[in-house]
Scaffold this active site. Sequence first.
Site, PDB file in Angstrom:
ATOM      1  CG  ASN A  93      -1.874   1.129   1.266  1.00 41.52           C
ATOM      2  OD1 ASN A  93      -1.833   2.007   0.405  1.00 41.52           O
ATOM      3  ND2 ASN A  93      -2.746   1.129   2.248  1.00 41.52           N
ATOM      4  NE  ARG A 113      -6.000   1.243  -0.476  1.00 42.51           N
ATOM      5  CZ  ARG A 113      -6.039   2.423   0.105  1.00 42.51           C
ATOM      6  NH1 ARG A 113      -4.952   2.977   0.575  1.00 42.51           N
ATOM      7  NH2 ARG A 113      -7.180   3.049   0.235  1.00 42.51           N
ATOM      8  CG  HIS A 128     -13.235   1.952   2.954  1.00 42.11           C
ATOM      9  ND1 HIS A 128     -14.070   2.797   3.637  1.00 42.11           N
ATOM     10  CD2 HIS A 128     -11.984   2.378   3.216  1.00 42.11           C
ATOM     11  CE1 HIS A 128     -13.357   3.694   4.303  1.00 42.11           C
ATOM     12  NE2 HIS A 128     -12.080   3.454   4.044  1.00 42.11           N
ATOM     13  NE  ARG A 142     -11.624  11.349   4.251  1.00 42.71           N
ATOM     14  CZ  ARG A 142     -11.402  10.082   3.964  1.00 42.71           C
ATOM     15  NH1 ARG A 142     -12.360   9.338   3.469  1.00 42.71           N
ATOM     16  NH2 ARG A 142     -10.219   9.554   4.182  1.00 42.71           N
TER      17      ARG A 142
END
Length: 406
Positions: free
Chosen positions: A8, A90, A179, A240
């Site tokens: 990642n 990823r 996700h 957020r």
Amino acid sequence: MSKIIAINAGSSSLKFKLFEMSTEQVLAQGLFDRIGLAEGEIKIKYGVGEKFETREEIKNHSYAVKRLLELLLDLEIIHEFSEIKGVGHRVVAGGEYFKRSVAIDSKVIKKINSLAEYAPIHNPANLMGIKAFKKILPTAAAVAVFDTSFHQTMPKENYIFSVPYEWYQKYGVRRYGAHGTSHRYVADVAAKILNRPLEKLKLISCHLGAGASICAIKNGKSFDTSMGFTPLTGITMATRSGDADVAMLSFMMQKLDMHSMPEAIYDLNKKSGLLGISGVSSDMRDVMAKSSTNPRAKLAVDIFVKDIVKYIGSYTAEMGGVDGIIFTAGIGENSAEIRSEVLKKLSYMGIMVDEESNAVRGENIVISTEDSKVKALVIPTNEELMIARDVAKIMTKKNVKSAKLV
Ligand code: AMP
């Protein structure tokens, strides 16, 4: 022995998990952080509770990969580079093009690059990781696993926004979600725990971390999800805003004398959510710790719980029912209190919480009572394992070896 490494790569970090795929055992995992800054940080966990930690300059992603592989040798986690047969990367934005994980070749690289306008920080960083590994492990199979691809099964009414249709046709503006790898993984595990075929289940997965999203999974496929064109929408998150009326931005731009839309959106991404409401912290543990004495901290927790309840209710209605609700990621896996608050509000659906199981910190547990009509489960997410499994699957299917990159 077949080892696969899941990667990642972020703009200034690179996380990895190395698996022995025959047993899916984690051989090592770690983080290269502060890449490109004066003092970088390397942390590796391996063996039985062993740790390696150091601070040193990590010039760039290529150097991080080279150093990582050297350290795997030095720490005797591997004995030669060639033991690593596959690398899974990823990738954040796969647009409408990547509907599943793919073997990486030069065409895939170009496409990931062209999709960078949907994830301007992440996709270029993901590509740096891909290129760095290809240079140092040229013969290992390289596979890209996209955060968005799981959601490509959503029906049109769930991904088209109610805006001029040309925005979608000309510019690809639609719900992409995020996700995906996590929702896919926990849904697989839930079906095994419930001992029912995934293809016959209606599930709602709640990925509740710093970033948080809810996903309706009907018959094993993503049916709807709370994140939108970007990961800004849906439920309240650490910093957020989640769903918000965009018209307030032009109002606030005038009030705060902001000169550009990105400046205003920055506030929705970085200064909102738990942090914005509570004024205490973006970390749920801090906010909860203050919630009995600070009304704004309590309000932040209440809004977080309400948002989850609202999405679960709406997804249940959209799917025409639900068999299981899954909690995962930092808050979902660790906070019995948040799970309990959410599930208590869903008792009208016939969900009954087994508070004793809910209080036990365990892996892959059912926290609803035996006679609960809808099951509730806690399943720790494992995106890296899902990535490694995709690599293994593609390697067997296509006999992927090295692909030349341009
Ligand atoms: P993640 O992004 O998945 O690593 O999740 C990070 C979030 O999980 C942070 O907001 C943490 O405060 C939260 N978290 C971790 N442990 C707990 C806990 N025991 N109770 C509440 N929140 C937690």
